[in-house]
Design a protein around this motif. Sequence first.
Motif, short mmCIF file in Angstrom:
data_model
loop_
_atom_site.label_atom_id
_atom_site.label_comp_id
_atom_site.label_asym_id
_atom_site.label_seq_id
_atom_site.Cartn_x
_atom_site.Cartn_y
_atom_site.Cartn_z
N LEU B 34 -2.42 -0.72 0.80
CA LEU B 34 -1.76 -1.70 1.88
C LEU B 34 -0.39 -1.68 2.11
N LYS B 35 0.37 -1.15 1.09
CA LYS B 35 1.81 -0.84 1.35
C LYS B 35 1.86 0.44 1.88
N THR B 36 0.92 1.11 2.45
CA THR B 36 1.17 2.47 3.11
C THR B 36 0.79 2.49 4.47
N ILE B 37 -0.01 1.10 4.83
CA ILE B 37 -0.59 1.14 5.99
C ILE B 37 0.53 0.37 7.04
N LEU B 38 1.10 1.37 7.98
CA LEU B 38 2.14 1.02 8.94
C LEU B 38 1.75 0.23 10.10
N ARG B 39 2.59 -0.76 10.33
CA ARG B 39 2.24 -1.71 11.85
C ARG B 39 3.17 -1.01 12.60
N ASP B 52 1.92 -3.43 6.16
CA ASP B 52 1.05 -4.70 5.92
C ASP B 52 1.24 -5.24 4.77
N ALA B 53 1.76 -4.74 3.58
CA ALA B 53 1.85 -5.58 2.49
C ALA B 53 3.04 -6.60 2.34
N LEU B 88 -6.22 -7.04 4.37
CA LEU B 88 -6.74 -6.01 3.53
C LEU B 88 -7.60 -5.13 3.91
N VAL B 89 -8.52 -5.33 4.86
CA VAL B 89 -9.24 -4.49 5.61
C VAL B 89 -8.92 -3.34 6.06
N GLU B 90 -7.43 -3.35 6.49
CA GLU B 90 -6.73 -2.16 7.13
C GLU B 90 -6.47 -1.13 6.16
N ILE B 91 -6.82 -1.32 5.00
CA ILE B 91 -6.56 -0.39 3.90
C ILE B 91 -7.65 0.96 4.23
N TYR B 92 -9.01 0.66 4.67
CA TYR B 92 -9.43 1.47 5.21
C TYR B 92 -9.73 1.75 6.72
N ALA B 93 -9.64 0.71 7.37
CA ALA B 93 -9.81 0.37 8.97
C ALA B 93 -8.46 0.81 9.79
N GLY B 94 -7.15 1.02 8.82
CA GLY B 94 -6.02 1.14 9.64
C GLY B 94 -5.59 0.14 10.57
#
Lengths: 219, 219
Positions: B34-39, B52-53, B88-94
């Motif tokens: 989640l620390k790597t999913i950029l908004r 996201d984190a 959390l779901v954005e880990i796989y869904a972006g």
Amino acid sequence: MEDDAQIIDRNPLPEGIGERLAAQLTFIAEADRLKTILRASPLAAADRRENDAEHSWHLALMVLLLSEYADESFDVGHAIKLVVVHDLVEIYAGDSPVFDPAAVVDQRAREEAAADRLFALLPEDQAREIRELWDEFESGATPESRFGRAMDRLEPMLLNWLAEGGTWQMPGATVETVRAREAGVVAASTSLGAVTDAFITEGLRHGWIRPAPGREPGD
Amino acid sequence: MEDDAQIIDRNPLPEGIGERLAAQLTFIAEADRLKTILRASPLAAADRRENDAEHSWHLALMVLLLSEYADESFDVGHAIKLVVVHDLVEIYAGDSPVFDPAAVVDQRAREEAAADRLFALLPEDQAREIRELWDEFESGATPESRFGRAMDRLEPMLLNWLAEGGTWQMPGATVETVRAREAGVVAASTSLGAVTDAFITEGLRHGWIRPAPGREPGD
């Protein structure tokens, strides 16, 4: 911090927001800095160090998922509040890597000064409330703070395990100083203490943790 | 995600950890992503986008500090749990930037699939518990989820205000789509709705938000 400018000074809030709410929004804007305070721990998911804000989030998730392993019953919601605020003072005091003896020598004094300055941005009653949460976390005197502190030890151990070294490779780290950190996990949870014990025993065997000075691996 | 490898596969857990705890630690390691999913939102404190984190952490802090402005009373600890798990779901869904029409078209389906895959890493009872928290947040059907969702709208507005534009400058953003987001704040808090209204009115006046199509600023 190079000067006393606050983030909100960049673009002051619109007119007409009451004093109390403006103080709270000023604090919330200033708290954005926690995202820029780097810890020594390496992320597992990317090739960079972890920052305090994402670390605090990870602890909150761990409290939620691992509470069943606590040796004493505790209030999960309250423990999550503790971990959410536990590193805020590092906005002004910086991170103090645990295996860096120079960083920890005046840590308490620097963090107290940072707390005085940072929490003063809030309305007085909330400054007191957040200060009490921080003091409680630091004290380890309640089941909630003991469990939060255990997560604060366990999370970097998991990251080190996944990195096959991480901060265990810092100059000040040996199996003795790593074991001293483990005590914070054991104090809250026998089962999670057993996990940290396995990380350390296996980490030592693989050479990811250095043996105590003057000893060879396996002594 | 390019393949099905999990973070824990990099360095499997030591032997001897029970199945339930091993599943929980596997999930906690995977959550590092989640620390790597950029908004799309820009940080106020550094020249980069928010992940996201750290966003989830910021919402938790805001719930703690702004709960007094909720129009309905609610359980602060429970609302913090909701915001801790909400992305959390954005880990796989972006991430699906709200002002990007292409990103939101199949968002729900992608996130449902991601939830099925991610939460299945957990023991069944906890998979259900985390899924229920996520569903509650998404529903906006409880006071806790309404307040959490309000913070999820207010935080990027504050970041946009501090950036004098931010995601308000994205192609799909006009004062109409920005106002549509504001509704999520108003639904939980009249006072905080007034703050977002001031951000939007002033942002439009300064040219940080585009007027509605076919209109000039001030119309």
